[in-house]
Design a protein around this motif. Structure first.
Motif, mmCIF file in Angstrom:
data_model
loop_
_atom_site.group_PDB
_atom_site.id
_atom_site.type_symbol
_atom_site.label_atom_id
_atom_site.label_comp_id
_atom_site.label_asym_id
_atom_site.label_seq_id
_atom_site.Cartn_x
_atom_site.Cartn_y
_atom_site.Cartn_z
ATOM 1 N N TYR A 128 0.827 -1.211 0.000
ATOM 2 C CA TYR A 128 0.000 0.000 0.000
ATOM 3 C C TYR A 128 0.865 1.267 0.000
ATOM 4 C CZ TYR A 128 -4.612 -2.194 0.781
ATOM 5 O OH TYR A 128 -5.785 -2.895 0.646
ATOM 6 N N LEU A 172 -1.933 -2.167 -4.257
ATOM 7 C CA LEU A 172 -2.699 -1.118 -4.906
ATOM 8 C C LEU A 172 -1.834 -0.465 -5.978
ATOM 9 C CD1 LEU A 172 -4.577 0.669 -1.977
ATOM 10 C CD2 LEU A 172 -5.439 -1.077 -3.537
ATOM 11 N N ILE A 185 -7.523 3.510 -9.216
ATOM 12 C CA ILE A 185 -6.715 2.552 -8.457
ATOM 13 C C ILE A 185 -7.296 1.144 -8.599
ATOM 14 C CG2 ILE A 185 -6.007 1.867 -6.122
ATOM 15 C CD1 ILE A 185 -5.865 4.850 -5.431
ATOM 16 N N PHE A 187 -6.658 -3.270 -7.616
ATOM 17 C CA PHE A 187 -6.175 -4.176 -6.568
ATOM 18 C C PHE A 187 -5.605 -5.422 -7.250
ATOM 19 C CE2 PHE A 187 -6.278 -7.121 -3.076
ATOM 20 C CZ PHE A 187 -6.380 -6.399 -1.896
ATOM 21 N N GLY A 233 -10.299 -0.582 -7.058
ATOM 22 C CA GLY A 233 -9.456 -1.074 -5.974
ATOM 23 C C GLY A 233 -9.584 -0.291 -4.689
ATOM 24 N N TRP A 234 -9.923 1.004 -4.815
ATOM 25 C CA TRP A 234 -10.061 1.825 -3.602
ATOM 26 C C TRP A 234 -11.184 1.306 -2.718
ATOM 27 C CZ3 TRP A 234 -6.909 4.989 -1.314
ATOM 28 C CH2 TRP A 234 -7.376 5.846 -0.311
ATOM 29 N N ALA A 237 -9.879 -1.670 -0.956
ATOM 30 C CA ALA A 237 -8.896 -1.248 0.045
ATOM 31 C C ALA A 237 -9.587 -0.715 1.290
ATOM 32 C CB ALA A 237 -7.963 -0.189 -0.542
#
Length: 398
Positions: A128, A172, A185, A187, A233-234, A237
């Motif tokens: 990260y 990320l 973003i 993942f 991805g955010w 996350a």
């Protein structure tokens, strides 16, 4: 909330104690007893013993191969493990990426990765933070360029815990340049054996090695290792971080550290009496003990929320992270104070298990290294200052 444990819950606690007493290797017990630095084999051995009982992925539902424990059972397991000198279960697989994979991953990803997490045969790390993107994670710059059936990843991650032990990283990366940075973003799951990955150690002040910088240069990652949708991805996350910050209430560590504090303060003499009998020092211990009990109740509340399928919420997760790390650090401060002049000399070799580990002197000499290492608690997992900003925004509306 019902604060008293039921007869069934007390029986479960006895079951956990009995299993640990019969199965925890003595050499691992001794390393934890003296709060020594754990090596990969130490953690993996114990986690694989738990896995044989089905307890390594102890937060997972039955449908994913976990024991399906209630929030209270998970809490009991953590507290009893701390009381009995068990190593902390490394959270990157079972507590972090595992739930992301079984909630958002493909069937192929579940089949490939979940068994190794359940059995503790695969070690994961978290990619990260970056040199310019720690607290402001959405500004991360590591990019993943689309090359048809794979991405080419280039960038740097930092403060990557146990990357030198890891087989895989959940990472990320930036796949887009939308106006809102969070929207670009993604993942990714990255095999740490991939060409182009270099792990550089970051030695700690007290002489141990757990943090690393990870350099990724033209690393090819198959698109089959993208979790969920590109650019989302955010969201995954945030899901992971809320669970991580509940984990960072550090109940297991604080339970262990309180027991160690009582032991040292009972053995160290002050004006002809055990230090624990000194009224001023005893008051300090009682204060942090009451704070820990309050933290336990709030953690149970958050776990109950998670157990019913809902998110604990950013505000609750952040408050637990703040309070848990503050209490953990306060206990290490009292351990340092209890050690007195004899314990003020930093002994890095002792942290690695070298030298005489018998008697109270070993515990006293280990206090400085423990104190210095635990300074990181209020920084990792999102600094406490940032957690206060999250509470101000999402809870107080400031």
């Amino acid at each position: 909330m019902e604060l008293d444990f039921s007869p069934e819950e007390r029986a479960f606690a006895d079951e956990v104690r009995s299993f640990i007493q019969e199965n925890l290797p003595r050499d691992i017990f001794e390393r934890v007893e003296h709060d020594l630095h754990m090596q990969r084999n130490d953690s993996m051995r114990w986690q694989q013993i738990l896995a044989q009982r089905g307890w390594h992925a102890y937060t997972w539902p039955v449908s994913q191969g976990g024991p399906g424990w209630s929030a209270t059972q998970r809490f009991i397991f953590e507290v009893v493990s701390g009381e009995m000198n068990c190593p902390t279960i490394q959270p990157f697989g079972p507590r972090m990426v595992g739930p992301v994979i079984y909630n958002f991953g493909t069937e192929a990803q579940k089949a490939q990765h979940l068994p190794g997490i359940r059995d503790s045969t695969v070690w994961w790390c978290q990619g990260y933070s970056e040199p310019q993107s720690g607290s402001d994670l959405a500004s991360l710059a590591t990019r993943a360029e689309d090359h048809g059936d794979h991405y080419v990843v280039t960038g740097q991650k930092i403060w990557t815990s146990y990357a030198h032990f890891a087989d895989w990283m959940f990472c990320l990366v930036r796949t887009g340049r939308e106006a809102r940075p969070q929207s670009g973003i993604s993942f990714l799951l990255i095999d740490m054996k991939s060409p182009g990955i270099v792990v550089q150690p970051i030695p700690m002040l007290e002489g141990t090695h757990s943090f690393n910088a990870v350099f990724l240069t033209d690393v090819q990652v198959p698109k089959s290792d993208l979790v969920g949708e590109e650019g989302r991805g955010w969201n995954y996350a945030k899901f992971l971080l809320e669970h991580e910050r509940v984990e960072n209430s550090n109940i297991g560590f604080s339970t262990f550290a309180m027991r160690r504090l009582h032991r040292i303060a009972s053995d160290v003499m002050c004006r002809g009496k055990p230090l624990i009998e000194d009224p001023l020092f005893s008051a300090k211990v009682s204060t942090v003990k009451a704070q820990l009990k309050a933290l336990e109740m709030n953690t149970l509340r958050a776990l109950s929320s998670m157990g019913s399928g809902s998110s604990p919420g950013a505000g609750i997760a952040s408050s637990l992270k703040i309070r848990g790390t503050e209490i953990g650090q306060r206990i290490t401060e009292l351990l340092f104070e209890a050690a007195g002049p004899e314990g003020q000399q930093l002994d890095p070799a002792l942290m690695q298990g070298d030298g005489d580990l018998t008697g109270i002197n070993a515990s006293v000499r280990g206090a400085p290294a423990n104190y210095f290492w635990r300074r990181a608690m209020s920084i990792y997992g999102g600094s406490n200052e940032i957690q206060r900003n999250i509470i101000a925004k999402h809870v107080l509306g400031l």
